[in-house]
Design an enzyme around this catalytic site. Structure first.
Site, mmCIF file in Angstrom:
data_model
loop_
_atom_site.group_PDB
_atom_site.id
_atom_site.type_symbol
_atom_site.label_atom_id
_atom_site.label_comp_id
_atom_site.label_asym_id
_atom_site.label_seq_id
_atom_site.Cartn_x
_atom_site.Cartn_y
_atom_site.Cartn_z
ATOM 1 N N ASP A 12 41.360 -21.783 -33.884
ATOM 2 C CA ASP A 12 40.725 -21.764 -32.565
ATOM 3 C C ASP A 12 39.684 -22.871 -32.515
ATOM 4 O O ASP A 12 39.152 -23.275 -33.558
ATOM 5 C CB ASP A 12 40.070 -20.404 -32.272
ATOM 6 C CG ASP A 12 39.750 -20.267 -30.788
ATOM 7 O OD1 ASP A 12 40.642 -19.866 -30.030
ATOM 8 O OD2 ASP A 12 38.626 -20.615 -30.389
ATOM 9 N N TYR B 96 30.854 -23.727 -24.228
ATOM 10 C CA TYR B 96 30.753 -22.380 -24.814
ATOM 11 C C TYR B 96 29.387 -22.162 -25.466
ATOM 12 O O TYR B 96 28.793 -21.088 -25.353
ATOM 13 C CB TYR B 96 31.863 -22.157 -25.846
ATOM 14 C CG TYR B 96 33.211 -21.916 -25.201
ATOM 15 C CD1 TYR B 96 33.470 -20.741 -24.501
ATOM 16 C CD2 TYR B 96 34.226 -22.856 -25.275
ATOM 17 C CE1 TYR B 96 34.690 -20.519 -23.893
ATOM 18 C CE2 TYR B 96 35.454 -22.647 -24.671
ATOM 19 C CZ TYR B 96 35.680 -21.465 -23.977
ATOM 20 O OH TYR B 96 36.884 -21.248 -23.369
ATOM 21 N N ARG C 48 49.936 -13.910 -28.131
ATOM 22 C CA ARG C 48 50.286 -12.572 -27.646
ATOM 23 C C ARG C 48 51.616 -12.470 -26.926
ATOM 24 O O ARG C 48 52.089 -11.358 -26.694
ATOM 25 C CB ARG C 48 49.157 -12.030 -26.758
ATOM 26 C CG ARG C 48 48.025 -11.473 -27.610
ATOM 27 C CD ARG C 48 46.814 -11.155 -26.767
ATOM 28 N NE ARG C 48 46.245 -12.395 -26.262
ATOM 29 C CZ ARG C 48 45.161 -12.461 -25.494
ATOM 30 N NH1 ARG C 48 44.565 -11.346 -25.119
ATOM 31 N NH2 ARG C 48 44.689 -13.609 -25.100
ATOM 32 N N ARG D 199 48.734 -9.062 -36.153
ATOM 33 C CA ARG D 199 47.299 -9.095 -35.842
ATOM 34 C C ARG D 199 46.669 -7.714 -35.726
ATOM 35 O O ARG D 199 45.448 -7.604 -35.570
ATOM 36 C CB ARG D 199 47.074 -9.875 -34.536
ATOM 37 C CG ARG D 199 47.056 -11.396 -34.658
ATOM 38 C CD ARG D 199 45.763 -11.912 -35.295
ATOM 39 N NE ARG D 199 44.592 -11.177 -34.800
ATOM 40 C CZ ARG D 199 44.011 -11.372 -33.633
ATOM 41 N NH1 ARG D 199 44.446 -12.322 -32.840
ATOM 42 N NH2 ARG D 199 42.988 -10.642 -33.239
ATOM 43 N N ARG E 157 49.591 -22.741 -27.206
ATOM 44 C CA ARG E 157 49.562 -21.277 -27.374
ATOM 45 C C ARG E 157 50.948 -20.681 -27.613
ATOM 46 O O ARG E 157 51.220 -19.557 -27.190
ATOM 47 C CB ARG E 157 48.923 -20.586 -26.163
ATOM 48 C CG ARG E 157 47.453 -20.858 -26.002
ATOM 49 C CD ARG E 157 46.632 -19.925 -26.891
ATOM 50 N NE ARG E 157 45.237 -20.313 -26.876
ATOM 51 C CZ ARG E 157 44.333 -19.801 -26.044
ATOM 52 N NH1 ARG E 157 44.669 -18.874 -25.196
ATOM 53 N NH2 ARG E 157 43.094 -20.218 -26.104
#
Ligand code: CP3
Length: 343
Positions: free
Chosen positions: A75, A150, A30, A39, A26
């Site tokens: 992702d 998921y 952010r 973004r 990562r």
């Protein structure tokens, strides 16, 4: 200098290195103001499908931090969306699946993947390899278990109750689902390798929810099919999960060249479990970056010292960079790793 002579690829192969290579899971994201800016108004999945954005976002942390490898911006749910599943990535939550997979009928909605379904990923990799020169690009995919969690839960979970209910209660459907996911993951990784990535990481982030016996029975054969199927590709294969102390040996056996270790297990102890033929990656606690610099330095020096007692060490965090991390801490950490480990 080529990617195959890079400190990162050499450490993955257990060869001698000029310094311990470092990158961060990562590292794009952010924590970087330039990421938040680019973004603005663009959805997560949409940004993963635009090669211009993927290229720029992947390069941002390489420029800023001088890390030894780039990781493709994408992702783990990108290939399952491309294989027909209606899903979204919700900020602050994670992947949310509109209609979870719970029955054999549901499984039909998850098509086998073809390289054409993810041509935008191949295009992104080609653009990036042209930009990166001697800096290796790491491709990645989610492992069958983590993807299944998921798909079955419909979103993130703490307890994996629905996932485990299928695993224990309907092993036939479970193995059919994981086989399909292994096919999808294999095609997704092969597409990235054919387009030029220098290594791949298989993220089984949530495998730590399982006992070793259940991991070996219900998960390992499918992950082994993915990793074993790439043995001829000639790129290092990294296998990572969180809370996997007791699974590290099995995760290596699944066919990894490098086993990713979270912060719970010291790297020298991890090597005892994994064996002398595989390198390790990790494992500074991402939360340590919220302490003062002297604490970060002390912990990083400890990780480097423990890493010297392994066959090969790629420095990383024990899991992804947390969004509130001060990016200057990461830049400083890269400098420290390079200087302390210079041979
Ligand atoms: O820099 C990199 O490491 C590459 C990019 C990357 C992303 N996701 C981008 C992303 C990678 C390697 C992943 C893998 C991924 N995605 C995993 C395995 C790694 C891990 O963290 O264990 C998992 C479990 C996912 C699923 C997922 N996607 C989660 C849990 C989240 C976070 C949700 C949130 O908002 O907190 C995402 C979204 C996501 N993937 C973001 C990024 C940069 C944040 C989305 C945003 O910026 O709006």
């Amino acid at each position: 200098m080529t990617v195959n002579d890079s400190a990162f690829v050499r450490a993955c192969r257990g060869q001698d290195v000029p310094h311990t290579p470092v990158w961060f899971m990562r590292q794009a994201g952010r924590s970087l103001p330039e990421y938040r800016k680019i973004r603005e108004g663009v959805g997560m999945l949409e940004s993963c499908r635009r090669p211009d954005l993927v290229t720029e976002i992947t390069l941002q942390p390489v420029r800023r931090h001088n890390v030894d490898a780039a990781i493709l911006f994408s992702d783990i749910v990108v290939p399952i969306a491309a294989a027909g599943i209606d899903l979204d990535i919700v900020a602050g939550t994670g992947p949310v699946v509109a209609e979870p997979i719970r029955t054999a009928g549901d499984l039909e909605r998850l098509r086998p993947l073809t390289a054409d379904d993810v041509s935008f990923v191949a295009e992104s990799v080609r653009l990036l390899v042209g930009e990166l020169g001697a800096t290796p690009l790491i491709g990645f995919a989610g492992a069958p278990f983590t993807l299944a969690s998921y798909l079955i839960e419909g979103g993130p979970s703490r307890t994996y109750t629905k996932t485990k209910a299928m695993m224990y209660g309907d092993p036939q459907l479970w193995h059919a689902l994981l086989s399909r996911l292994a096919q999808i993951t294999s095609v997704f990784l092969r597409t990235q390798i054919d387009a030029g990535v220098s290594a791949v990481q298989l993220f089984d982030s949530w495998a730590g929810a399982l006992s070793e016996a259940d991991y070996r029975e219900f998960v390992l054969p499918h992950s082994a099919r993915v990793l074993g199927g790439l043995a001829d590709a000639g790129v290092p294969r990294i296998h990572f999960g969180v809370g996997t102390s007791i699974l590290l040996g099995a995760m290596g056996e699944a066919g990894a060249d490098v086993v990713g270790v979270d912060w719970r297990t010291p790297l020298d102890q991890a090597t005892t479990l994994i064996g002398p033929e595989r390198s390790v990656q990790g494992n500074l606690d991402p939360a340590v970056l919220f302490a003062t610099w002297d604490v970060v330095e002390r912990e990083a020096r400890r990780v480097l010292a423990e890493g010297r007692r392994t066959p090969g060490h790629v420095f990383n965090l024990g899991h992804g960079v947390l969004p509130d991390t001060n990016p200057d801490m990461l830049t400083r950490l890269v400098e420290l790793v390079h200087s302390v480990s210079a041979r």
